[in-house]
Design an enzyme around this catalytic site. Structure first.
Site, PDB file in Angstrom:
ATOM      1  N   SER A 136     -27.134   6.023   7.942  1.00  0.00           N
ATOM      2  CA  SER A 136     -25.444   5.564   6.932  1.00  0.00           C
ATOM      3  C   SER A 136     -24.251   5.513   8.151  1.00  0.00           C
ATOM      4  O   SER A 136     -23.825   5.481   8.706  1.00  0.00           O
ATOM      5  CB  SER A 136     -25.101   5.993   6.174  1.00  0.00           C
ATOM      6  OG  SER A 136     -26.537   6.412   5.466  1.00  0.00           O
TER       7      SER A 136
HETATM    8  N1  SAH Z   1     -28.250   9.208   6.180  1.00  0.00           N
HETATM    9  C1  SAH Z   1     -29.380   8.391   6.841  1.00  0.00           C
HETATM   10  C2  SAH Z   1     -29.317   6.625   5.653  1.00  0.00           C
HETATM   11  C3  SAH Z   1     -31.053   6.297   6.294  1.00  0.00           C
HETATM   12  S1  SAH Z   1     -31.782   5.297   4.744  1.00  0.00           S
HETATM   13  C4  SAH Z   1     -28.801   7.563   7.981  1.00  0.00           C
HETATM   14  O1  SAH Z   1     -27.699   7.496   8.156  1.00  0.00           O
HETATM   15  O2  SAH Z   1     -29.919   7.902   8.714  1.00  0.00           O
HETATM   16  C5  SAH Z   1     -32.120   5.816   4.061  1.00  0.00           C
HETATM   17  C6  SAH Z   1     -33.114   6.509   4.116  1.00  0.00           C
HETATM   18  O3  SAH Z   1     -33.773   6.530   2.346  1.00  0.00           O
HETATM   19  C7  SAH Z   1     -34.670   5.496   4.297  1.00  0.00           C
HETATM   20  O4  SAH Z   1     -34.761   6.155   5.298  1.00  0.00           O
HETATM   21  C8  SAH Z   1     -35.535   4.825   3.475  1.00  0.00           C
HETATM   22  O5  SAH Z   1     -36.970   5.422   4.689  1.00  0.00           O
HETATM   23  C9  SAH Z   1     -35.476   6.553   3.172  1.00  0.00           C
HETATM   24  N2  SAH Z   1     -36.142   7.052   1.314  1.00  0.00           N
HETATM   25  C10 SAH Z   1     -36.279   5.876   0.451  1.00  0.00           C
HETATM   26  N3  SAH Z   1     -36.440   5.607  -0.006  1.00  0.00           N
HETATM   27  C11 SAH Z   1     -37.089   7.492  -0.171  1.00  0.00           C
HETATM   28  C12 SAH Z   1     -38.193   7.998  -1.170  1.00  0.00           C
HETATM   29  N4  SAH Z   1     -38.425   7.557  -2.258  1.00  0.00           N
HETATM   30  N5  SAH Z   1     -37.683   9.179  -0.664  1.00  0.00           N
HETATM   31  C13 SAH Z   1     -37.488   9.832   0.009  1.00  0.00           C
HETATM   32  N6  SAH Z   1     -36.953   8.284   2.120  1.00  0.00           N
HETATM   33  C14 SAH Z   1     -36.832   7.250   0.904  1.00  0.00           C
END
Ligand code: SAH
Length: 225
Positions: A62
């Site tokens: 993010s």
């Molecule tokens: N705050 C994190 C954002 C990652 S993007 C960072 O800064 O790195 C969002 C993440 O949510 C992704 O890795 C994706 O695989 C995960 N995601 C999507 N749907 C999900 C679900 N149902 N349960 C758990 N994780 C999920």
């Protein structure tokens, strides 16, 4: 101060100026968490730009401004039991881990979860419990939570997450379509849920039984554009 630390402090200043918020504790955490370590070597040079960056498997770390905005909106208090959905790179996880020894984080993609865990452990952060699974259903075993942060865009705020909130608890979640969402803060007061709209945002989709389906991806041209 080495060059990376300097760049990080500069990023922090920019982020807090842009948001117009004052939160010294959060600012200190931003100055401390080494965002470059949550990226692979190809992306590392851009770690202290205020941008979302690819972390593989179609996911992104993010944007720092978003992480600050969400954490500020979440308002975690020392010792709160916190659930994070979407571990991703683990950067937001590291920020939240500064507030509490009771942090639970869920990620559906095993490779990302394992990578995040390795980075956090290398930083000496051992107060986080990881799980690979569908976070749209929450994590019943440790409920209720004082704070829940969802880092992926959902079609609606999943009932399971609302149910797993403690009375007086708070959920921060992007809700909308696959491309753009509104960032919502939802406060639980007994059986009532009070919603506050914090503005537009763009997250990768929450994929799961209370999220979006694992649909053909536009960026691969399956829709012809
Ligand atoms: N705050 C994190 C954002 C990652 S993007 C960072 O800064 O790195 C969002 C993440 O949510 C992704 O890795 C994706 O695989 C995960 N995601 C999507 N749907 C999900 C679900 N149902 N349960 C758990 N994780 C999920």
């Amino acid at each position: 101060m080495d060059a990376l630390t300097q760049a990080r402090h500069k990023m922090t200043e920019g982020v807090f100026q842009r948001l117009g918020i004052h939160d010294d504790a959060l600012k200190r955490i931003f100055n401390e968490v080494p965002r470059h370590l949550f990226l692979d070597s190809a992306q590392r040079h851009a770690a202290y730009q205020d941008a979302a960056l690819p972390i593989g498997l179609g996911q992104t770390i993010s944007q720092p401004t978003i992480v600050a905005m969400m954490t500020y909106a979440l308002g975690p208090r020392a010792g709160d039991k916190i659930l994070e959905i979407g571990t991703g790179s683990g950067y937001q996880t590291a920020v939240l881990a500064h507030y509490t020894p009771r942090l639970y984080t869920l990620e559906r993609l095993a490779e990302l979860s394992r990578r995040a865990q390795a980075v956090l452990e290398s930083l000496g952060q051992r107060n986080v419990i990881y799980k690979i699974g569908d976070g749209s259903l929450g994590w019943e075993s440790w409920a209720p939570y004082d704070r829940i942060l969802v880092a992926a865009g959902a079609p609606v705020a999943p009932e399971a997450l609302k149910r797993q909130l403690a009375d007086g608890g708070r959920l921060v979640i992007p809700v909308g379509n696959r491309d753009t969402q509104r960032l919502l803060r939802i406060d639980r007061r007994g059986g009532a849920f009070e919603e506050t709209d914090l503005g537009e945002c763009r997250f990768v989709p929450l994929v799961g039984s209370q999220g979006f389906g694992e649909e053909a991806r536009r960026d691969k041209g399956e829709y012809g554009f």
